[in-house]
Write a protein that holds these residues in place. Structure first.
Motif, PDB file in Angstrom:
ATOM      1  N   PHE A  76     -50.453  54.934   5.162  1.00 14.34           N
ATOM      2  CA  PHE A  76     -49.242  54.395   5.792  1.00 14.34           C
ATOM      3  C   PHE A  76     -48.270  53.835   4.755  1.00 14.34           C
ATOM      4  N   PRO A 124     -39.718  51.325  16.141  1.00 17.01           N
ATOM      5  CA  PRO A 124     -39.012  50.205  15.517  1.00 17.01           C
ATOM      6  C   PRO A 124     -39.399  50.044  14.047  1.00 17.01           C
ATOM      7  N   ALA A 178     -40.019  47.662  10.546  1.00 15.27           N
ATOM      8  CA  ALA A 178     -40.362  46.329  10.042  1.00 15.27           C
ATOM      9  C   ALA A 178     -39.363  45.928   8.964  1.00 15.27           C
ATOM     10  N   GLY A 229     -39.554  45.401   5.989  1.00 16.02           N
ATOM     11  CA  GLY A 229     -40.279  45.560   4.725  1.00 16.02           C
ATOM     12  C   GLY A 229     -41.721  45.122   4.890  1.00 16.02           C
ATOM     13  N   ARG A 230     -42.456  45.176   3.790  1.00 21.65           N
ATOM     14  CA  ARG A 230     -43.863  44.759   3.802  1.00 21.65           C
ATOM     15  C   ARG A 230     -43.957  43.255   3.983  1.00 21.65           C
ATOM     16  N   LEU A 231     -44.977  42.826   4.680  1.00 20.44           N
ATOM     17  CA  LEU A 231     -45.236  41.388   4.743  1.00 20.44           C
ATOM     18  C   LEU A 231     -45.660  40.943   3.353  1.00 20.44           C
ATOM     19  N   TYR A 258     -42.211  41.937  11.431  1.00 18.72           N
ATOM     20  CA  TYR A 258     -43.180  42.863  10.832  1.00 18.72           C
ATOM     21  C   TYR A 258     -43.755  43.824  11.863  1.00 18.72           C
ATOM     22  N   ASN A 259     -43.378  43.619  13.119  1.00 23.01           N
ATOM     23  CA  ASN A 259     -43.915  44.479  14.162  1.00 23.01           C
ATOM     24  C   ASN A 259     -43.104  45.771  14.214  1.00 23.01           C
ATOM     25  N   GLY A 260     -43.328  46.630  13.272  1.00 27.95           N
ATOM     26  CA  GLY A 260     -42.571  47.879  13.220  1.00 27.95           C
ATOM     27  C   GLY A 260     -43.096  48.744  12.095  1.00 27.95           C
ATOM     28  N   TYR A 261     -42.559  49.964  12.032  1.00 28.06           N
ATOM     29  CA  TYR A 261     -43.021  50.911  11.009  1.00 28.06           C
ATOM     30  C   TYR A 261     -42.450  50.558   9.647  1.00 28.06           C
ATOM     31  N   ILE A 262     -43.254  50.795   8.633  1.00 23.58           N
ATOM     32  CA  ILE A 262     -42.808  50.587   7.251  1.00 23.58           C
ATOM     33  C   ILE A 262     -43.582  51.592   6.405  1.00 23.58           C
ATOM     34  N   TRP A 263     -42.883  52.279   5.525  1.00 22.32           N
ATOM     35  CA  TRP A 263     -43.557  53.340   4.769  1.00 22.32           C
ATOM     36  C   TRP A 263     -43.555  53.106   3.271  1.00 22.32           C
ATOM     37  N   THR A 267     -49.131  44.617   6.727  1.00 24.16           N
ATOM     38  CA  THR A 267     -47.975  45.214   7.411  1.00 24.16           C
ATOM     39  C   THR A 267     -48.317  46.588   7.982  1.00 24.16           C
ATOM     40  N   TYR A 299     -49.133  47.641  12.163  1.00 26.46           N
ATOM     41  CA  TYR A 299     -48.355  48.225  13.253  1.00 26.46           C
ATOM     42  C   TYR A 299     -48.638  49.726  13.325  1.00 26.46           C
ATOM     43  N   ASN A 300     -48.541  50.387  12.169  1.00 27.78           N
ATOM     44  CA  ASN A 300     -48.826  51.824  12.144  1.00 27.78           C
ATOM     45  C   ASN A 300     -50.255  52.078  12.630  1.00 27.78           C
ATOM     46  N   ARG A 304     -52.145  50.290  14.602  1.00 23.67           N
ATOM     47  CA  ARG A 304     -52.295  50.064  16.051  1.00 23.67           C
ATOM     48  C   ARG A 304     -51.717  51.231  16.851  1.00 23.67           C
TER      49      ARG A 304
END
Lengths: 530, 283
Positions: free
Chosen positions: A243, A344, A346, A348-350, A410-415, B261, B264-265, B267
Motif C-alpha cells: 500500500f 477518500p 488521507a 499523507g502518512r500518519l 488519516y481515514n483515506g487512501y494514501i500511496w 496509515t 484504511y487501505n 480495511r
C-alpha cells in the motif's frame, strides 16, 4: 553638565561591556553549579507559541527535577542546519537537537534510542499510558522517518507534533460575502466560492483575491492535491504490495519507463493545480511565505494556503476570527473528474514531526533522555499543545479547540510512504519540478506545457539524485558492517549464536536494485557507471 | 651515586615500569578488556576501539592477540575518513587471519573479506565477494559468520553475479542457497530477499507468496519488515483468491499496527475478502 559625543560613546561601550561580563558570569556560574546538571536543547521553530511552549515545559520539568537545568537554544531555520552540523562536528553541540533525516549523518552524530523505546515512559505513571512502551505512546508509534530510521534499522528521535495543510479563512469576510460561515465541503463548492469572491471584488473595485499563496506554501498543498488526484498511478506502482512506495522506488519506476507526467491519469492533477493558481494572489510564485501572510492579515485575500504550523502565528497576527478547512479534492461523485478519482484521501502518512535527537556525545545522557521522556509524556505534550496551539504527537493528548480544525484526516487512501510525485528522488528532481512551476502558474502557464517540461528534464536529474544517494547507502552498509560485527563480539558467547545484526537484506537489496537501474541508465547514456 | 649511575638506575626503572605495564596490559586484555574496544565500535568510536586493540595486539596470549588484530581490521573499515589504503590494510589483516587458522577470527575475517569485495572497496568485485562467502559456507557452514554471509550471497546471486542469467534463473540460484540455511534468521533473510527480487523483476507476484509465508513463520523480522510481510501476504493471498488466509493476515496487520496509515487501505481490502458479519437474530 555637558557630555561630549565621545564620552557618551565610551559610556555606552562600557555599559555594553559590563552587561556582557554579567551575562558571561551568570552563564559560567550556572554551568558550574555543583548541585545541578545543565542540559541544552536546540530547535528551529520560531513560529508563534513554540518557544513559549518550550519555556512552559522546561518550567514544569525543573519543578519536578530541581537537580536539572534546561537551556533552550532557538535558531532560525535558514541557518539552523549549518549551525547544528558545525556544533556537532566541533563536539560542542547541545544534548538534545531537533534534526532531520534529510540532513544525513544521523548515525555519526546521534545515539539510537532503540533500547529505550520498548520501556514505558516513566512520566506516564498514573495516566492511561502507564506501562505502555514509550514507542506506542506516539500517535504514529514512532513510524516516521526520524523516529524509526529505515536505513539504519534503529529508533532515533522522539517527536512532538503533527501537521497538515489547510486553507485558513477569514470568517467575518466569508460571512460578509456569502451570508454564511460554513466553508466549502466539495470541490465544486470551493470553485464556486472562489468565483463569488472574485465577483465581489470586481463589483466593489477591491484588491481582493480568494487565496493568499506563495512560492513556499504552495508546495505542500500542491503535493496533497496532485498525489490525491493521481492515486491511480501510485496504486499501479505498488509493486511491493505494501500500500505505498518510497519516492526513490517511484523514481526508479520512472527510469524504467513505467510512468510519466503525461500519463492520462496525471492530467486531472495538473488541471486542479492550474485552477488553484488561477484563484491565488496574482504573481504568487514571486512571493515569499511572509508576503502571503501579510496579504491575508491585511484582508487582501479571504483564504490562505497554509501548513498548520502557521496557524499559531496567524492567531497572533490576525485581528479577525479564523476558520480552517481541507482543500476538497474531487471525489468519485464529481461530475467531471469522478470516474478517475479513487478517494477518500488521507492527509499523507500518519507521521509525527519535530524530531528531537539525542547527541551521541552528550555527557548527560540520562538527564537528556529523561527530559525527552517528559516532553513526550501525556503531561509534557499537553503543555506543548496547550501553549503552542500546535497539534499533539502523543496518544490521549487533547488538541485545543482552535488546533482541532487542523487535525489531519488519516481515514483515506494514501500511496506515498515518504514524499510525492512532486517531491521525488532528491534535490535535483525537486528543483526541476519547482523551477518549472512558471510553466503552470506563470502568465502563459498551461498544464500540458508543465507536464511536458517535467518529462523533458527529469530523467538526468533523477539519475544524479540516485547516484548521490547510492554513495550514502553504501556508506550506511559499510558502517553497519563494523557495528554489527562489533556488537556480536561484544555480546560474547551468550550472544554468539544469532547471525550478525546487519542491515536487513530487504534494505540492502534496494541498494542493489538502485545500482542495477542506475548502471543500466548510465550505460544507455554512454557514461561510466558510478 | 654519580650521574651515570643515576641515569642507569632511571633507565632500569623505566624498563621495569614498561614491562610491568605491558604485562598488565596483556593480563587485562586476557581478562576481556577487548570488550571495551568492541563496545566502542558498536558506537562508531573507531579511534577509541583501535587504541584498545593496539594494547591487545601485544598480549602474550595468542588468542587475545588474534582477536585484537581482527578488531583492528573491523575498526579500520569504519574509522573516518575511510580511505582506500585503510581498507587495503584491513584486507591484509583479514587475509592473514583467514589463512592462519579456523577459529572464530578466521571465520570473521573471511566474512569481512567478502564484504570488502562486495561494498567497501572502490570498485566492487561481486565474484570475489561470492568466492569468499562460498568458501566460508563450505568450511564452516553452521557458524554465525557463514549464516550471516548467506543473505549477502543471496543478494549477489539475485542482482550482481552471472550477468547472462534471466531473472528466473537468478531467483532459482538464490533458492538453492536455502539448503544451507541452518538458523531461522538466515533463512528468513534469504526468503525475503528472494520475494523482493521477484517484485523488482516484475515476475508473477504469486511466486513470492510461499517465501513470504515461510519468512513470517520463521519470525525474527524487525518491526517495519514484519508489517511489510503481513501486508504482502494479505495482498497476494487476496489476489490469489485465498480469502481466509488474506483475512487472517489483514487482521494480524491491523492488530499489530493499530495506528498505521495503511490501515484504511487494509480495511477496505479486508472488506473484499471477509463476508459481512450477519446481524444478530432478533428476539
Amino acid at each position: 553638565m555637558k557630555f561630549s559625543g565621545k564620552l557618551v560613546g565610551l559610556l555606552l561601550l562600557g555599559a555594553g561591556y559590563a552587561v556582557a561580563v554579567g551575562l558571561m558570569v551568570r552563564h559560567v556560574t550556572q554551568e558550574t553549579r555543583p548541585d545541578r546538571v545543565t542540559i541544552r536543547v536546540a530547535q528551529w521553530q520560531l513560529e508563534g507559541g513554540v518557544r513559549q511552549a518550550f519555556a512552559a515545559m522546561i518550567r514544569r520539568y525543573e519543578q519536578l527535577n530541581p537537580r536539572v537545568h534546561v537551556e533552550l537554544i532557538s535558531i532560525p531555520d535558514r541557518t539552523y542546519r549549518q549551525w547544528a552540523q558545525t556544533q556537532l562536528v566541533g563536539g560542542e553541540a547541545p544534548d538534545i537537537i531537533e534534526y532531520s533525516i534529510d540532513y544525513n549523518n544521523v548515525e555519526r552524530y546521534f545515539a539510537p534510542i532503540s533500547d529505550e523505546v520498548l520501556k514505558p515512559n516513566p512520566y506516564n505513571r498514573g495516566t492511561p499510558l502507564e506501562g505502555v512502551p514509550w514507542r506506542d505512546t506516539f500517535l504514529d508509534a514512532m513510524a516516521n522517518s526520524d523516529g524509526f530510521n529505515v536505513r539504519l534499522n534503529q529508533y532515533y528521535a522522539a517527536t512532538l507534533t503533527q501537521h497538515s495543510m489547510r486553507l485558513i479563512y477569514n470568517r467575518p469576510m466569508l460571512r460578509e460575502i456569502t451570508g454564511g460561515d460554513a466553508p466549502p465541503t466539495t470541490y465544486r463548492e470551493f470553485v464556486a466560492l472562489c468565483a463569488r469572491v472574485e465577483a465581489y471584488a470586481r463589483e466593489r473595485h477591491l484588491t481582493l483575491a480568494p487565496l493568499a499563496n506563495s512560492k513556499d506554501t504552495v508546495i505542500g498543498e500542491a503535493m496533497f492535491i496532485f498525489d490525491s488526484a493521481s492515486s491511480a498511478v501510485a496504486q499501479r506502482l505498488d509493486h511491493r504490495h505494501v500500500f505505498g512506495a518510497l519516492t526513490k522506488e517511484v523514481a526508479l519506476d520512472y527510469l524504467r519507463g513505467e510512468w510519466s507526467f503525461r500519463d492520462p491519469e496525471m492530467r486531472i492533477g495538473f488541471e486542479l493545480l492550474a485552477e488553484l493558481g488561477r484563484h491565488s494572489t496574482p504573481g504568487f510564485l514571486q512571493l515569499s511565505r511572509d508576503s502571503a501572510l501579510m496579504d491575508f492579515v491585511r484582508g487582501r485575500t479571504m483564504m490562505i494556503v497554509a501548513p498548520s504550523w502557521e496557524a499559531s502565528s496567524l492567531k497572533e497576527l490576525c485581528p479577525f476570527e479564523l476558520g480552517a478547512f481541507r482543500y476538497p479534492v474531487p471525489l468519485q461523485d464529481d461530475p467531471a473528474y469522478g470516474p478517475r478519482m479513487l478517494g477518500p484521501y488521507a492527509d499523507g502518512r500518519l507521521a509525527t514531526l519535530m524530531a528531537m535527537y539525542l547527541n551521541r556525545q552528550t555527557r548527560h545522557r540520562a538527564e537528556a533522555l529523561d527530559f525527552l521522556h517528559f516532553i513526550t509524556s501525556v503531561e509534557g505534550n499537553q503543555i506543548f499543545t496547550d501553549v503552542s496551539t500546535w497539534l499533539p504527537a502523543i496518544v490521549g493528548v487533547r488538541p485545543s479547540a482552535y488546533s482541532r480544525q487542523f487535525l489531519p484526516i488519516y481515514n483515506g487512501y494514501i500511496w506515498f510512504i515518504d514524499g510525492s510525485f512532486l517531491n521525488l528522488s532528491g534535490d535535483d528532481a525537486i528543483a526541476h519540478v519547482r523551477n518549472n512551476f512558471f510553466r503552470l502558474w506563470g502568465p502563459e502557464g498551461r498544464a500540458e506545457a508543465y507536464a511536458e517540461a517535467l518529462d523533458a528534464g527529469l530523467r538526468p536529474r533523477i539519475l544524479s539524485d540516485l547516484t548521490r544517494n547510492l554513495t550514502v547507502q553504501v556508506q550506511n552498509l559499510t558502517g553497519g558492517d563494523s557495528a554489527a560485527g562489533a556488537a556480536h563480539m561484544a555480546a560474547g558467547p551468550a550472544g554468539a549464536t544469532a547471525p550478525l545484526a546487519l542491515l536487513p537484506a530487504r534494505l540492502e537489496g534496494r541498494t542493489y536494485q538502485m545500482l542495477t537501474v542506475v548502471h543500466a541508465e548510465a550505460d544507455k547514456a554512454g557514461k561510466a557507471a558510478p | 651515586m654519580n650521574a651515570t649511575e643515576h641515569i642507569g638506575l632511571c633507565q632500569r626503572l623505566g624498563r621495569a615500569l614498561f614491562a610491568g605495564l605491558a604485562f598488565m596490559g596483556a593480563v587485562t586484555a586476557r581478562g576481556g578488556e577487548l570488550t571495551a574496544g568492541w563496545v566502542a565500535l558498536t558506537n562508531y568510536r573507531a579511534d577509541e576501539a583501535m587504541q584498545v586493540f593496539a594494547v591487545g595486539a601485544q598480549a602474550a596470549d595468542a588468542r587475545v592477540a588474534r582477536e585484537a588484530r581482527f578488531g583492528r581490521g573491523v575498526a579500520l573499515l569504519t574509522r573516518q575518513p575511510v580511505t582506500a589504503s585503510q581498507v587495503e590494510e584491513a584486507r591484509e589483516l583479514f587475509r592473514a587471519l583467514a589463512e592462519s587458522g579456523t577459529d572464530e577470527f578466521a571465520q570473521g575475517a573471511r566474512f569481512y573479506l567478502g564484504r570488502i569485495a562486495q561494498h567497501h572497496q572502490e570498485q566492487p568485485d561481486p565474484e570475489e565477494a561470492a568466492r569468499q562467502f562460498r568458501q566460508l559456507l563450505a568450511e564452516h557452514e553452521r557458524s554465525v559468520w557463514a549464516q550471516s554471509a548467506l543473505g549477502r550471497l543471496a543478494l549477489l546471486q539475485l542482482y550482481a553475479l552471472d550477468p547472462g542469467f534471466t531473472p528466473a534463473q537468478r531467483i532459482a540460484a538464490a533458492e538453492r542457497l536455502l539448503a544451507q540455511a541452518h538458523v531461522p534468521a538466515a533463512e528468513g533473510e534469504v526468503r525475503v530477499a528472494i520475494a523482493e527480487a521477484i517484485f523488482y523483476y516484475r515476475l508473477p507476484a504469486q511466486l513470492a507468496l510461499p517465501h513470504l509465508l515461510a519468512a513470517e513463520r520463521l519470525g525474527g523480522s524487525d518491526r517495519a519488515g514484519r508489517a511489510d510481510l503481513l501486508l504482502q501476504i494479505a495482498e497476494l493471498s487476496r489476489l490469489a483468491g485465498l480469502k481466509a488466509q488474506a483475512a487472517r493476515y489483514y487482521h494480524l496487520f491491523l492488530r499489530e499496527n493499530p495506528r498505521d496509515t495503511a490501515n484504511y487501505n487494509a480495511r477496505m481490502h479486508l472488506a473484499e475478502v471477509e463476508p459481512p458479519v450477519p446481524a444478530p437474530a432478533g428476539p
